[in-house]
Design an enzyme around this catalytic site. Structure first.
Site, short mmCIF file in Angstrom:
data_model
loop_
_atom_site.label_atom_id
_atom_site.label_comp_id
_atom_site.label_asym_id
_atom_site.label_seq_id
_atom_site.Cartn_x
_atom_site.Cartn_y
_atom_site.Cartn_z
N ASN A 10 0.67 -1.36 -0.40
CA ASN A 10 0.04 0.16 -0.03
C ASN A 10 1.47 1.67 0.18
O ASN A 10 1.12 1.30 1.06
CB ASN A 10 -0.66 -0.20 1.20
CG ASN A 10 -1.79 1.15 1.52
OD1 ASN A 10 -1.80 1.93 0.48
ND2 ASN A 10 -2.13 1.35 2.77
N TRP A 11 0.78 1.93 -1.26
CA TRP A 11 1.84 3.38 -0.88
C TRP A 11 1.32 3.83 -0.99
O TRP A 11 2.03 5.24 -0.68
CB TRP A 11 2.03 2.92 -2.67
CG TRP A 11 2.95 2.29 -3.31
CD1 TRP A 11 3.76 1.36 -2.70
CD2 TRP A 11 4.73 2.07 -4.57
NE1 TRP A 11 4.64 0.67 -3.28
CE2 TRP A 11 5.02 1.63 -4.42
CE3 TRP A 11 4.92 3.13 -5.31
CZ2 TRP A 11 6.98 1.46 -5.30
CZ3 TRP A 11 5.42 3.94 -6.64
CH2 TRP A 11 6.38 2.30 -5.80
N LYS A 12 0.37 4.38 -0.02
CA LYS A 12 0.05 5.55 0.31
C LYS A 12 -0.25 7.04 -0.80
O LYS A 12 -0.13 6.63 -2.27
CB LYS A 12 0.58 5.86 1.78
CG LYS A 12 -0.04 4.50 2.95
CD LYS A 12 -0.10 4.85 3.84
CE LYS A 12 -0.53 3.10 4.59
NZ LYS A 12 -0.25 3.24 6.28
N HIS A 93 -9.22 1.63 4.70
CA HIS A 93 -8.17 1.90 5.19
C HIS A 93 -8.54 2.91 6.54
O HIS A 93 -9.40 3.92 6.03
CB HIS A 93 -6.73 1.68 4.05
CG HIS A 93 -6.11 2.03 5.79
ND1 HIS A 93 -5.56 3.20 5.97
CD2 HIS A 93 -4.91 1.69 4.86
CE1 HIS A 93 -4.07 2.62 6.27
NE2 HIS A 93 -3.74 1.56 6.00
N GLU A 95 -7.17 5.13 7.35
CA GLU A 95 -6.41 6.42 7.50
C GLU A 95 -7.85 7.35 6.46
O GLU A 95 -7.81 8.07 7.05
CB GLU A 95 -5.45 6.50 6.63
CG GLU A 95 -4.40 6.22 7.51
CD GLU A 95 -3.30 5.33 6.65
OE1 GLU A 95 -2.98 5.75 6.03
OE2 GLU A 95 -2.02 4.95 7.25
N GLU A 164 -5.91 -4.63 10.91
CA GLU A 164 -4.67 -3.39 10.54
C GLU A 164 -5.11 -2.97 11.87
O GLU A 164 -5.97 -1.80 11.95
CB GLU A 164 -5.10 -2.95 9.74
CG GLU A 164 -4.24 -3.01 8.26
CD GLU A 164 -3.56 -2.04 6.86
OE1 GLU A 164 -2.82 -2.54 7.22
OE2 GLU A 164 -4.21 -1.50 7.10
N GLY A 170 2.13 2.07 10.82
CA GLY A 170 3.43 3.60 10.83
C GLY A 170 4.17 3.29 11.83
O GLY A 170 5.09 4.82 12.55
N SER A 209 2.57 -2.17 10.57
CA SER A 209 4.71 -2.23 10.55
C SER A 209 4.99 -3.50 10.37
O SER A 209 5.91 -3.89 10.49
CB SER A 209 4.73 -1.90 11.61
OG SER A 209 4.39 -0.56 11.72
N GLY A 230 2.59 -0.78 4.25
CA GLY A 230 2.95 0.39 3.84
C GLY A 230 4.47 0.54 3.54
O GLY A 230 5.09 0.67 2.41
N GLY A 231 5.31 1.28 4.31
CA GLY A 231 6.02 1.30 4.61
C GLY A 231 7.23 0.97 3.90
O GLY A 231 8.35 1.58 3.31
P1 PGA Z 1 2.63 0.52 7.65
O1 PGA Z 1 1.08 1.00 6.62
O2 PGA Z 1 3.09 -1.15 6.78
O3 PGA Z 1 3.02 1.70 7.31
O4 PGA Z 1 2.53 0.19 9.35
C1 PGA Z 1 0.76 -0.61 6.46
C2 PGA Z 1 -0.74 0.11 6.02
O5 PGA Z 1 -1.61 1.31 6.47
O6 PGA Z 1 -1.83 -1.08 5.07
#
Ligand code: PGA
Length: 260
Positions: A10-12, A93, A95, A164, A170, A209, A230-231
């Site tokens: 997930n590149w956000k 998600h 966010e 999640e 993150g 994470s 994500g990251g």
């Molecule tokens: P993260 O993000 O791996 O950077 O914690 C995961 C996500 O929000 O899908």
């Protein structure tokens, strides 16, 4: 049948055309690890270029509008995503649930619209730190799942849940294997209650994470069928070791055992 592990990046809000090389490096290596299904959910502006650059490799979106078309400034429909070359989309998600006040009902409508249009869906659920510390995580996330998922599924393989924990996204904090196992077992049961036998074919990913350092331990937990990353999905260097850990692990523990 053991479920094929599914590892999704997930590149956000990261990535422009200068990152296509990174997508290609991920797609090419993923092709060699056929025992794992890999996808990358990139910003909407990159979907078409990424899909053209890596034909056959699943490129996804991070959100979609629930309606076909209309006066919805800034939104993107399922048909637009498909037209751009997307094969999959994330919905719900945290966010988006937080920053865009998306309700369970809206998330369900998005999932239904995307599945009906022939997109695969990754639907996210997860609890806040307050809920976790109050001991209500399993009940709260179970309720969130029941209210967010479609009433019926035609193709369970095209639908995945991502658990999640919001406090793990993150932050570098990861839920313990015991807590992940407890939650994923509860989600598996809820999917069985909702869909009968087809609930066993819905993959349940863990997200928050995930990194090369913790992936193998997470993938070894029963009912963990992959990860939403994500990251650590932004570069091939960080992402591919996670895909490799999934390849080494094979099918999820419980479903693999059920096969034998
Ligand atoms: P993260 O993000 O791996 O950077 O914690 C995961 C996500 O929000 O899908």
């Amino acid at each position: 049948m053991a479920l094929r592990k599914y590892v999704v990046g997930n590149w956000k809000m990261h990535g422009t055309s200068s990152d296509i090389g990174e997508i290609l490096a991920i797609a090419e290596s993923a092709r060699e690890l056929a025992e794992v299904e890999v996808a990358l959910c990139v910003p909407a502006t990159l979907i078409e270029r990424a899909a053209r650059a890596a034909p056959g490799f699943p490129i996804g979106a991070q959100d979609v509008h629930q309606l076909e078309k209309g006066a919805h400034t800034g939104s993107v429909s399922t048909a637009m995503l498909k037209d751009a070359g997307a094969a999959v989309t994330i919905v719900g998600h945290s966010e988006r649930r937080d920053a865009h006040r998306e309700s369970d009902e809206l998330v369900r409508a998005k999932a239904v619209a995307a599945l009906d249009a022939g997109l695969s869906v990754i639907l996210c659920v997860g609890e806040s730190l307050d809920v976790r510390e109050a001991g209500n995580a399993v009940a709260t996330v179970g309720e969130q799942l029941r209210r967010s998922i479609p009433a019926s599924l035609e193709a369970p393989q095209a639908f995945a849940i991502a658990y999640e924990p919001i406090w793990a996204i993150g932050t570098g904090r990861v839920a313990s294997p015991a807590d992940i196992g407890e939650m994923h077992a509860a989600l598996r049961e809820a999917l069985g209650a909702a869909y009968g036998g087809a609930g066993a074919d819905v993959r349940i990913l863990y997200g928050g994470s995930v990194s090369a350092a913790n992936a193998a331990e997470i993938f070894a937990v029963a009912n963990v069928d992959g990860a939403l990353v994500g990251g650590a999905s932004l570069t091939a260097e960080k992402f591919l070791p996670i895909v490799e850990a999934a390849a080494k692990c094979g099918g999820s523990v419980e479903t693999a055992a059920a096969d034998s």
